[in-house]
Design an enzyme around this catalytic site. Structure first.
Site, PDB file in Angstrom:
ATOM      1  N   CYS A  34       0.824  -1.207   0.000  1.00 31.04           N
ATOM      2  CA  CYS A  34       0.000   0.000   0.000  1.00 31.04           C
ATOM      3  C   CYS A  34       0.857   1.255   0.000  1.00 31.04           C
ATOM      4  O   CYS A  34       2.060   1.219   0.299  1.00 31.04           O
ATOM      5  CB  CYS A  34      -0.898   0.038   1.241  1.00 31.04           C
ATOM      6  SG  CYS A  34      -2.087  -1.296   1.390  1.00 31.04           S
ATOM      7  N   ASP A 460      17.292  36.362 -17.672  1.00 33.39           N
ATOM      8  CA  ASP A 460      15.859  36.664 -17.699  1.00 33.39           C
ATOM      9  C   ASP A 460      15.564  37.979 -16.983  1.00 33.39           C
ATOM     10  O   ASP A 460      15.999  38.188 -15.837  1.00 33.39           O
ATOM     11  CB  ASP A 460      15.086  35.520 -17.035  1.00 33.39           C
ATOM     12  CG  ASP A 460      13.594  35.748 -17.073  1.00 33.39           C
ATOM     13  OD1 ASP A 460      12.993  35.494 -18.124  1.00 33.39           O
ATOM     14  OD2 ASP A 460      13.037  36.182 -16.041  1.00 33.39           O
TER      15      ASP A 460
END
Length: 501
Positions: A34, A460
């Site tokens: 699980c 940038d």
């Protein structure tokens, strides 16, 4: 992240979603493994065996849980470190499994610049299983999802997952999952309800809601949902995408060349740490591919436990810490790269306008439940074969036209692949060799199309404005403190310009 058994059991007791996808528990009394978020009755400590991935749990003799569904767990968060080779190889295997592609390990090793033997040794040392066992596990998890969430025939599921025959698929599935493909469908009555309609998960026109395919994808908290939604909303292209006031994001999609196009809609379920996705029935045969694209578009596999501590090196207190920063990618690598090129030296709004014109001129029409969503993003083939003058008429300068068509030609002919399974260095070098694509564009394409976590466009304007300098060299030097998660630092810096914090 490796945990001692007692610490892993405490994670299981608390259902801590931060460990989802990087911790699995096998229960010896049931033979089932699980996720840590599973809500079944807590097993006894002495019955628990802990694993770092689903493939290891499967190799340990456990079958996947039908309730928490390990196939929905977040995937790997790639890091640029000594174990990065093994993780990048695993991600390439996951990509091949999700896309139903054949795999040759020597070819993957060559792309990563190492020998086949070295890759096998590093992979087994880091993941605890062989690459082939890992690939088989990924294919079986995809098959489990297709059998549960779609009405595809078993033969179609086998083909979609890359098995050479249905007989081979049935044998491997039965051996590994302790259940036949048809037996899984009988054990999952919810699947039949879904195929017959079920309760709509998202708000759709009644005529189509009952036929839509419905899935959920998990992520590790925290997740900056507001930041991602702002980013996507500011870049929605009319005809292709839309975001409403409730955070429902919709878009058209052609998931692969030659496949039937369609649409998808999604929204966040923060209380469950999941994203709910609904898509047109035409996309059902490509569910694995669609899931991978959505995971990439929303950066659902990121691991904030690794990323957030590094972002603490940003120049606080100028910036308020925002947990769970994500780097939104795109549902198509070529589309993301085109947007980057059109965004050269212009604002986000101007780039959106140019992209809208490109879509209106070259995008094929498609039907969706929403009249305003009626176009597909132009394919690489379409843009490569379009007259340069027709693209220039849209207000796109000659240099950008040349860059778009050069990129489109390379992608169309298969010489450049723009996806998270592509080899980074070779792909970036191929991009740098194209006309009109400089380092700024290369870094942003690596960041958004290739899902590279350490991309950094030092020149940038937004990054420099956020840091209060126009010295790109100083910015690059400063960014060394944010490795290997500089892409996330870029998102946080851009975000600070939007929110002022």
């Amino acid at each position: 992240m490796t945990l001692e058994p007692d610490a892993a059991y405490r994670v299981l007791q608390s259902h801590d979603a931060r460990f989802d996808g990087r911790l699995f528990v096998g229960v010896t009394s049931t033979g089932i493994y699980c996720r840590p978020v599973c809500r079944v009755r807590l097993p006894r400590r002495e019955n628990c065996r802990f694993f770092a991935n689903a493939a290891s749990a499967e190799q340990g003799g456990f079958r996947p849980c039908l309730r928490c569904r390990p196939e929905l767990a977040p995937g790997l968060s790639l890091v640029d470190s000594p174990q990065g080779l093994a993780q990048h190889a695993a991600r390439m295997l996951e990509y091949a499994a999700r896309h139903g592609q054949p795999v040759q390990l020597p070819a993957i090793a060559a792309k990563l610049g190492v020998t086949d033997r070295h890759l096998r040794r590093i992979f087994a040392a880091w993941h605890g299983v062989t690459p082939i066992d890992y690939l088989t596990n990924q294919r079986l998890l995809l098959a489990k999802q297709l059998l549960t969430d779609t009405a595809l025939s078993v033969a179609d599921v086998a083909a979609a997952c890359g098995f050479e025959s249905q007989r081979r698929f049935n044998a491997v599935f039965s051996e590994r999952c302790r259940l036949s493909p048809s037996g899984l469908r009988r054990a999952q009555p919810r699947a039949l309800a879904r195929r017959r309609g079920g309760t709509p998960l998202l708000r759709l026109p009644d005529a189509l809601a009952c036929d839509a395919l419905k899935v959920r994808l998990a992520y590790r908290p925290p997740y900056d949902i507001a930041g991602v939604q702002r980013f996507l909303a500011a870049r929605c292209i009319a005809g292709v995408e839309a975001m409403d006031d409730q955070g429902l994001w919709r878009r058209t999609l052609a998931a692969s060349q030659g496949a039937a196009p369609g649409w998808l809609a999604l929204q966040f379920l923060p209380e469950r740490h999941e994203v709910e996705v609904m898509m047109s029935p035409s996309l059902a045969p490509q569910l694995g591919r669609i899931n991978a694209l959505v995971r990439h578009a929303l950066d659902l596999d990121a691991d904030p436990a690794l990323i957030d501590p590094v972002l603490a090196a940003l120049p606080w207190p100028r910036f308020t810490a925002v947990p769970g920063i994500r780097v939104p990618g795109g549902c198509d690598g070529f589309e993301s790269a085109v947007r980057v090129i059109l965004g050269q030296q212009v604002t986000v709004a101007a780039a959106r306008t140019l992209t809208r014109r490109l879509v209106e001129r070259f995008g094929e029409t498609v039907e969706t439940p929403w009249p305003e969503l009626n176009r597909l993003f132009p394919s690489a083939r379409t843009l490569a074969q379009a007259p340069a003058s027709a693209i220039g008429e849209l207000g796109i300068v000659r240099q950008r036209v040349g860059a778009l068509q050069a990129l489109a030609a390379e992608v169309h002919h298969g010489r450049i692949a723009l996806d998270r399974g592509a080899p980074l260095a070779a792909t970036l070098d191929a991009l740098r060799a194209l006309p009109g694509i400089g380092e700024w564009s290369v870094q942003l394409i690596a960041m958004r199309a290739l899902a590279w976590p350490d991309a950094f466009p030092a020149s940038d304007i937004g990054v420099m404005n956020a840091l209060g300098t126009r010295d790109a060299k100083a910015v690059a030097a400063m960014s060394e403190n944010w490795r290997p998660w500089r892409s996330y630092a870029v998102m946080r810096l851009w975000q600070s310009l939007e929110t002022g914090t």
